[in-house]
Write an enzyme that holds these catalytic residues in place. Structure first.
Site, PDB file in Angstrom:
ATOM      1  N   SER A 207     -47.773  -6.425  51.305  1.00  0.00           N
ATOM      2  CA  SER A 207     -47.170  -5.380  52.130  1.00  0.00           C
ATOM      3  C   SER A 207     -45.652  -5.312  52.047  1.00  0.00           C
ATOM      4  CB  SER A 207     -47.591  -5.558  53.584  1.00  0.00           C
ATOM      5  OG  SER A 207     -47.236  -6.838  54.049  1.00  0.00           O
ATOM      6  N   HIS A 235     -53.144  -1.916  51.948  1.00  0.00           N
ATOM      7  CA  HIS A 235     -52.265  -1.025  51.176  1.00  0.00           C
ATOM      8  C   HIS A 235     -52.872  -0.624  49.834  1.00  0.00           C
ATOM      9  CE1 HIS A 235     -48.962  -1.585  53.997  1.00  0.00           C
ATOM     10  NE2 HIS A 235     -49.361  -2.843  54.068  1.00  0.00           N
ATOM     11  N   LYS A 266     -53.625   3.424  57.208  1.00  0.00           N
ATOM     12  CA  LYS A 266     -52.579   3.678  56.196  1.00  0.00           C
ATOM     13  C   LYS A 266     -52.987   4.897  55.370  1.00  0.00           C
ATOM     14  CE  LYS A 266     -51.147  -1.083  56.680  1.00  0.00           C
ATOM     15  NZ  LYS A 266     -50.188  -0.921  57.769  1.00  0.00           N
TER      16      LYS A 266
HETATM   17  N1  PMP Z   1     -52.916  -6.074  56.706  1.00  0.00           N
HETATM   18  C1  PMP Z   1     -51.797  -5.667  56.095  1.00  0.00           C
HETATM   19  C2  PMP Z   1     -51.519  -6.163  54.717  1.00  0.00           C
HETATM   20  C3  PMP Z   1     -50.919  -4.788  56.746  1.00  0.00           C
HETATM   21  O1  PMP Z   1     -49.783  -4.412  56.146  1.00  0.00           O
HETATM   22  C4  PMP Z   1     -51.238  -4.334  58.049  1.00  0.00           C
HETATM   23  C5  PMP Z   1     -50.356  -3.330  58.774  1.00  0.00           C
HETATM   24  N2  PMP Z   1     -49.055  -3.689  58.974  1.00  0.00           N
HETATM   25  C6  PMP Z   1     -52.394  -4.804  58.650  1.00  0.00           C
HETATM   26  C7  PMP Z   1     -53.221  -5.663  57.958  1.00  0.00           C
HETATM   27  C8  PMP Z   1     -52.751  -4.403  60.056  1.00  0.00           C
HETATM   28  O2  PMP Z   1     -53.298  -3.137  60.092  1.00  0.00           O
HETATM   29  P1  PMP Z   1     -53.222  -2.247  61.420  1.00  0.00           P
HETATM   30  O3  PMP Z   1     -51.878  -1.614  61.450  1.00  0.00           O
HETATM   31  O4  PMP Z   1     -54.348  -1.285  61.263  1.00  0.00           O
HETATM   32  O5  PMP Z   1     -53.449  -3.173  62.569  1.00  0.00           O
END
Ligand code: PMP
Length: 418
Positions: A207, A235, A266
């Site tokens: 991320s 992602h 996302k």
């Molecule tokens: N996993 C990753 C790699 C992320 O970047 C994120 C979001 N920041 C999440 C999980 C969490 O997802 P959510 O925003 O739906 O809680």
């Protein structure tokens, strides 16, 4: 300035007899950041999250337009007409909320259809939905990993995975980012000391770096050392793989990964999370993943919108193609200018700046110039690798990209980044 050299991690451990005492210096710290125009968190949007947004600028108290380069809305589905219409229909038919946790009365036919659709997209037997990607990771890891088990993480895995590991009774190990030799060393040590089960966890697309995990290498090691694999497709879904089905599709490995987790917020542009796996695993998670079992099901409008979003990903490949055209254009131009983009391969493009101080100044200038980009500091990224993080969208126009490049080039030159 009292807090000039401080960062977020400095306010975690401030022991005091009053547990709220730590909030006071932190309040002053954030106030100081505002006074210097260095506070770029939680900017308030007064428009939909799209390629251009309107924000209420905390520095001028005026609403102004910015080019949005910080959204995970990779395919622009937050405002896609079919997605919005599906949300409206579900809202009208089922009302605003699900009314209960899924096991005790909050499980709509819409939720079940969404699970089945997600399972098909991920090439798995079944799937279970959570209220967020965060909840999916925390719930899945803490349900499956128990005392005596070992959970092995890529060092750059998302915080929600690490939190799941802390909640589980298992032993937490990490390996160097995307480094198979380091993973093998950890697996060997684990064999030597003995354990019950082993779970290797990786993000499909990382991320803060935008690079892709070496899934074939991970799978070979997992097979050799009898470990299971969990991948977080937050992602990757909708972005990589010939049909946008994510990392296993990208590597032609669909159906070979034990646990495929992800977010619905996302590329799918709404909210929620999921874990896709075998029927047995999914059934187990329904009862033992506490963030699923003890948390109310997704609002019907969200479930409806998500069903439509999965169809759009499948039926409108031109969106993904457009996203990739934008990614190539930005990466080529930023590299040509001389920025350090790390190992980015996807829609997440980091511009490594290094020192926190420099990043603060650079971010202030970019914000003033009308480009919405997130600065990312330690502890969200390793020390001395503070960065700007750009996220590209299929809906960005040539003008959006060129406006952003012009600002980045000017600011990059001024501050010696290029
Ligand atoms: N996993 C990753 C790699 C992320 O970047 C994120 C979001 N920041 C999440 C999980 C969490 O997802 P959510 O925003 O739906 O809680």
């Amino acid at each position: 300035m009292k807090y000039a050299t401080k960062n977020l991690s400095d306010f975690l451990e401030l022991p005091d007899r009053d547990i709220l005492a730590k909030t006071r210096p932190f309040y002053e710290f954030t106030g100081e950041l505002v006074s210097q125009e260095y506070h770029h968190w939680a900017r308030i949007l007064t428009s939909p999250s799209e390629r251009r947004v309107k924000i209420l600028d905390r520095y001028t108290n005026e609403v102004r337009e910015m080019v949005m380069m910080a959204s995970n809305n990779y395919l622009g589905l937050t405002t896609h007409p079919a997605v919005v219409e599906a949300a409206r229909k579900a809202l009208e038919k089922y009302g605003a909320g699900a009314g209960s946790v899924p096991l005790l009365g909050g499980y709509l036919d819409l939720h079940r259809e969404l699970e089945q659709k997600l399972a098909r997209m991920k090439g798995c037997e079944d799937a279970v939905i959570f209220s967020s990607g965060y909840a999916a990771n925390v719930g899945c890891v803490s349900a499956l990993v128990r005392k005596g088990d070992v959970v092995i993480n890529d060092r750059l895995n998302h915080a929600s995975i690490i939190d799941g590991c802390f909640l589980s009774g298992g032993t937490l190990r990490t390996f160097k980012h995307n480094d198979l030799a380091s993973l093998e060393k950890v697996l060997q040590t684990t064999e030597k000391h003995g354990c019950n089960g082993k779970l290797i966890i990786v993000d499909g697309v990382f991320s803060m770096d935008g690079d892709i995990t070496n899934l074939p290498g991970i799978k070979a090691l997992a097979d050799r050392y009898h470990a299971r694999i969990m991948i977080d497709e937050a992602h990757a879904t909708g972005v990589i793989g010939p049909n946008g089905r994510g990392t296993p599709e990208h590597f032609n490995m669909e159906g070979q990964i034990d646990l495929v987790a992800g977010t619905l917020s996302k590329a799918l542009a709404v909210v929620g999370g999921f874990v896709a796996s075998s029927k047995e695993v999914v059934n187990y998670l329904r009862f033992y993943a506490r963030s699923h079992m003890f948390s109310t099901a997704l609002p019907p409008a969200a479930a409806g919108a998500l069903m439509a979003g999965i169809d759009v990903i499948q039926n409108e490949p031109q969106l993904r193609q457009r996203l990739w055209t934008n990614i190539e254009y930005m990466r080529t131009n930023l590299q040509r200018m001389g920025f350090n983009l790390g190992n980015s391969e996807t829609a997440i493009i980091p511009i490594i700046v290094g020192a926190d101080d420099l990043l603060k100044k650079v971010s202030r200038e970019i914000h003033r110039a009308g480009i919405f980009v997130n600065p990312v500091y330690y502890p969200a990224v390793p020390k001395k690798s503070s960065r700007l993080r750009l996220s590209l969208m299929a809906t960005h126009t040539q003008e959006d990209l060129d406006d952003t490049l012009a600002v980045l080039e000017r600011v990059g030159k001024k501050y010696g980044l290029i």
